[in-house]
Design a protein around this motif. Structure first.
Motif, PDB file in Angstrom:
ATOM      1  N   PRO A  23      60.388 -42.345  40.308  1.00  0.00           N
ATOM      2  CA  PRO A  23      60.838 -41.433  41.110  1.00  0.00           C
ATOM      3  C   PRO A  23      60.052 -39.908  41.282  1.00  0.00           C
ATOM      4  O   PRO A  23      59.857 -39.390  42.205  1.00  0.00           O
ATOM      5  CB  PRO A  23      62.245 -41.245  41.233  1.00  0.00           C
ATOM      6  N   LYS A  24      59.960 -39.476  39.880  1.00  0.00           N
ATOM      7  CA  LYS A  24      59.481 -38.051  39.752  1.00  0.00           C
ATOM      8  C   LYS A  24      57.964 -38.073  40.178  1.00  0.00           C
ATOM      9  O   LYS A  24      57.608 -37.263  41.035  1.00  0.00           O
ATOM     10  CB  LYS A  24      59.559 -37.587  38.300  1.00  0.00           C
ATOM     11  N   THR A  25      57.231 -39.053  39.840  1.00  0.00           N
ATOM     12  CA  THR A  25      55.725 -38.980  40.114  1.00  0.00           C
ATOM     13  C   THR A  25      55.625 -39.280  41.625  1.00  0.00           C
ATOM     14  O   THR A  25      54.853 -38.759  42.329  1.00  0.00           O
ATOM     15  CB  THR A  25      55.112 -40.098  39.530  1.00  0.00           C
ATOM     16  N   LEU A  26      56.569 -40.263  42.063  1.00  0.00           N
ATOM     17  CA  LEU A  26      56.563 -40.598  43.640  1.00  0.00           C
ATOM     18  C   LEU A  26      56.803 -39.357  44.459  1.00  0.00           C
ATOM     19  O   LEU A  26      56.104 -38.749  45.347  1.00  0.00           O
ATOM     20  CB  LEU A  26      57.412 -41.620  43.868  1.00  0.00           C
ATOM     21  N   TYR A  27      57.568 -38.524  44.054  1.00  0.00           N
ATOM     22  CA  TYR A  27      58.071 -37.297  44.695  1.00  0.00           C
ATOM     23  C   TYR A  27      56.937 -36.448  44.962  1.00  0.00           C
ATOM     24  O   TYR A  27      56.632 -35.940  45.752  1.00  0.00           O
ATOM     25  CB  TYR A  27      59.363 -36.532  44.025  1.00  0.00           C
TER      26      TYR A  27
END
Length: 122
Positions: A23-27
């Motif tokens: 999620p962090k990288t996708l954001y």
């Protein structure tokens, strides 16, 4: 960063955004993609305006084609747009090698300055 760099990088950045990322990288990747897509929209609108300016409407369609005698000036004007320095800093998204993502050499080359692959400590 030049507008042309962003225009050519968007497809590879879309490929990264479609990967199964944390999620962090996708954001971070999605935020970067949104910013790049805004610049791509500007480019497409500018390109279409040039096509209309230096071309003609194709019969019974909504499409335009650049006139042969205007192709040189059209390409010059298009290259001027691609050479625009985009305002603001682009902070590269750091993607750990542990992420489930596969990119080709061409993708990595296009993403230079936008995406950094973090090396694993061995």
């Amino acid at each position: 960063m030049k507008l042309g760099t962003i225009v050519t990088a968007v497809p590879a950045l879309q490929k990264v955004s479609a990967a199964d990322l944390t999620p962090k990288t996708l954001y971070k990747t999605s935020k970067l993609l949104s910013r790049c897509e805004k610049e791509l929209d500007f480019f497409n609108k500018s390109k279409n305006a040039l096509i209309m300016q230096y071309g003609h409407k194709i019969d019974d369609t909504d499409e335009y084609r650049v006139d042969d005698e205007n192709k040189t000036v059209f390409v010059e004007k298009l290259n001027e747009i691609l050479d625009i320095d985009v305002e603001g800093e682009f902070v590269p998204v750091v993607i750990p090698q542990s992420e489930n993502i596969k990119l080709s050499y061409d993708d990595l080359r296009l993403l230079d300055g936008l995406i950094t692959i973090e090396e694993l400590d061995v």
